[in-house]
Design a protein around this motif. Structure first.
Motif, PDB file in Angstrom:
ATOM      1  N   GLN A  39      -5.714 -82.979  93.356  1.00 29.59           N
ATOM      2  CA  GLN A  39      -4.084 -83.797  93.586  1.00 29.59           C
ATOM      3  C   GLN A  39      -3.119 -83.130  94.482  1.00 29.59           C
ATOM      4  O   GLN A  39      -2.995 -82.139  94.559  1.00 29.59           O
ATOM      5  CB  GLN A  39      -3.662 -83.284  91.849  1.00 29.59           C
ATOM      6  CG  GLN A  39      -2.676 -84.216  91.420  1.00 29.59           C
ATOM      7  CD  GLN A  39      -2.270 -83.827  90.028  1.00 29.59           C
ATOM      8  OE1 GLN A  39      -2.656 -83.021  89.315  1.00 29.59           O
ATOM      9  NE2 GLN A  39      -1.862 -84.868  89.486  1.00 29.59           N
ATOM     10  N   ALA A  40      -2.586 -84.176  95.030  1.00 36.46           N
ATOM     11  CA  ALA A  40      -1.699 -83.815  96.247  1.00 36.46           C
ATOM     12  C   ALA A  40      -0.287 -84.147  95.439  1.00 36.46           C
ATOM     13  O   ALA A  40      -0.283 -84.939  94.494  1.00 36.46           O
ATOM     14  CB  ALA A  40      -1.957 -85.083  97.266  1.00 36.46           C
ATOM     15  N   PRO A  41       0.710 -83.520  95.895  1.00 33.42           N
ATOM     16  CA  PRO A  41       1.847 -83.819  95.389  1.00 33.42           C
ATOM     17  C   PRO A  41       2.434 -85.176  95.460  1.00 33.42           C
ATOM     18  O   PRO A  41       2.217 -86.125  96.161  1.00 33.42           O
ATOM     19  CB  PRO A  41       2.913 -83.110  96.440  1.00 33.42           C
ATOM     20  CG  PRO A  41       2.115 -82.068  96.994  1.00 33.42           C
ATOM     21  CD  PRO A  41       0.770 -82.505  97.167  1.00 33.42           C
ATOM     22  N   GLY A  42       2.976 -85.737  94.253  1.00 35.60           N
ATOM     23  CA  GLY A  42       3.254 -87.042  94.241  1.00 35.60           C
ATOM     24  C   GLY A  42       2.092 -88.009  93.748  1.00 35.60           C
ATOM     25  O   GLY A  42       2.224 -89.204  93.632  1.00 35.60           O
ATOM     26  N   LYS A  43       0.928 -87.606  93.761  1.00 36.94           N
ATOM     27  CA  LYS A  43      -0.206 -88.381  93.518  1.00 36.94           C
ATOM     28  C   LYS A  43      -1.092 -88.011  92.373  1.00 36.94           C
ATOM     29  O   LYS A  43      -1.107 -86.958  91.682  1.00 36.94           O
ATOM     30  CB  LYS A  43      -1.102 -88.436  94.868  1.00 36.94           C
ATOM     31  CG  LYS A  43      -0.527 -89.182  96.078  1.00 36.94           C
ATOM     32  CD  LYS A  43      -1.567 -88.895  97.109  1.00 36.94           C
ATOM     33  CE  LYS A  43      -0.964 -89.454  98.398  1.00 36.94           C
ATOM     34  NZ  LYS A  43      -1.854 -89.413  99.710  1.00 36.94           N
ATOM     35  N   GLN A  44      -1.773 -88.988  91.879  1.00 34.59           N
ATOM     36  CA  GLN A  44      -2.536 -88.723  90.751  1.00 34.59           C
ATOM     37  C   GLN A  44      -3.959 -88.030  91.120  1.00 34.59           C
ATOM     38  O   GLN A  44      -4.375 -87.963  92.295  1.00 34.59           O
ATOM     39  CB  GLN A  44      -3.204 -90.095  90.019  1.00 34.59           C
ATOM     40  CG  GLN A  44      -2.002 -90.923  89.367  1.00 34.59           C
ATOM     41  CD  GLN A  44      -2.361 -92.091  88.804  1.00 34.59           C
ATOM     42  OE1 GLN A  44      -3.387 -92.665  88.861  1.00 34.59           O
ATOM     43  NE2 GLN A  44      -1.715 -92.554  87.817  1.00 34.59           N
ATOM     44  N   ARG A  45      -4.457 -87.133  89.917  1.00 29.36           N
ATOM     45  CA  ARG A  45      -5.865 -86.500  90.354  1.00 29.36           C
ATOM     46  C   ARG A  45      -6.722 -87.428  90.636  1.00 29.36           C
ATOM     47  O   ARG A  45      -7.016 -88.382  90.084  1.00 29.36           O
ATOM     48  CB  ARG A  45      -6.043 -85.552  89.225  1.00 29.36           C
ATOM     49  CG  ARG A  45      -7.156 -84.515  89.480  1.00 29.36           C
ATOM     50  CD  ARG A  45      -7.441 -83.540  88.402  1.00 29.36           C
ATOM     51  NE  ARG A  45      -6.073 -82.906  88.088  1.00 29.36           N
ATOM     52  CZ  ARG A  45      -6.109 -81.684  87.222  1.00 29.36           C
ATOM     53  NH1 ARG A  45      -7.301 -81.426  86.568  1.00 29.36           N
ATOM     54  NH2 ARG A  45      -5.010 -81.109  87.274  1.00 29.36           N
ATOM     55  N   GLU A  46      -7.490 -87.106  91.667  1.00 33.98           N
ATOM     56  CA  GLU A  46      -8.819 -87.925  92.017  1.00 33.98           C
ATOM     57  C   GLU A  46     -10.083 -87.102  92.083  1.00 33.98           C
ATOM     58  O   GLU A  46      -9.918 -85.992  92.534  1.00 33.98           O
ATOM     59  CB  GLU A  46      -8.332 -88.897  93.240  1.00 33.98           C
ATOM     60  CG  GLU A  46      -8.442 -87.642  94.485  1.00 33.98           C
ATOM     61  CD  GLU A  46      -8.054 -88.566  95.929  1.00 33.98           C
ATOM     62  OE1 GLU A  46      -8.133 -89.904  96.008  1.00 33.98           O
ATOM     63  OE2 GLU A  46      -7.821 -87.765  97.065  1.00 33.98           O
ATOM     64  N   LEU A  47     -10.989 -87.939  91.929  1.00 35.91           N
ATOM     65  CA  LEU A  47     -12.466 -87.328  92.110  1.00 35.91           C
ATOM     66  C   LEU A  47     -12.562 -87.292  93.641  1.00 35.91           C
ATOM     67  O   LEU A  47     -12.377 -88.111  94.374  1.00 35.91           O
ATOM     68  CB  LEU A  47     -13.556 -88.360  91.686  1.00 35.91           C
ATOM     69  CG  LEU A  47     -14.968 -88.115  91.927  1.00 35.91           C
ATOM     70  CD1 LEU A  47     -15.289 -86.623  90.827  1.00 35.91           C
ATOM     71  CD2 LEU A  47     -15.569 -89.229  91.695  1.00 35.91           C
TER      72      LEU A  47
END
Length: 121
Positions: A39-47
């Protein structure tokens, strides 16, 4: 009961490599799958990548050819070898596992606390 502990994060320069580890411990009967999310700042958690107990792997398109996931079932540990790192890979990386606890029936999801990976440009 069950704990996932990540290690190996840090600051690297673009083009460099890093190897993440995640060790599961506790009252574990079996681990059916393990993987990594980020999970990057401002982004959703991703596989990022997953691997089953049978060795089947899955990768996000953004990391294919650069990252390799592996596991040591005897050590209840999953690894993520990250090569050719890019600034876009900067994120908190979370270990994930689907685990059946001792005397349990169903798989349940478990998460580590995360480890920061920062790639400088």
């Amino acid at each position: 009961q069950v704990q996932l502990v990540e290690s190996g994060g840090g600051l690297v320069q673009a083009g460099g490599s890093l190897r993440l580890s995640c060790a599961a411990s506790g009252s574990i009967a079996s681990i059916n799958a393990m993987g990594w999310y980020r999970q990057a700042p401002g982004k959703q958690r991703e596989l990022v990548a997953t691997i089953t107990s049978g060795g089947s792997t899955n990768y996000a398109d953004s990391v294919k050819g650069r990252f390799t996931i592996s596991r040591d079932n005897g050590k209840n540990t999953v690894y993520l070898q990250m090569n050719s790192l890019k600034p876009e890979d900067t994120a908190v990386y979370y270990c994930y596992a689907r685990i059946v606890v001792l005397m349990g029936i169903m798989q349940q999801p478990y998460w580590g606390q995360g480890t920061q990976v920062t790639v400088s440009s």
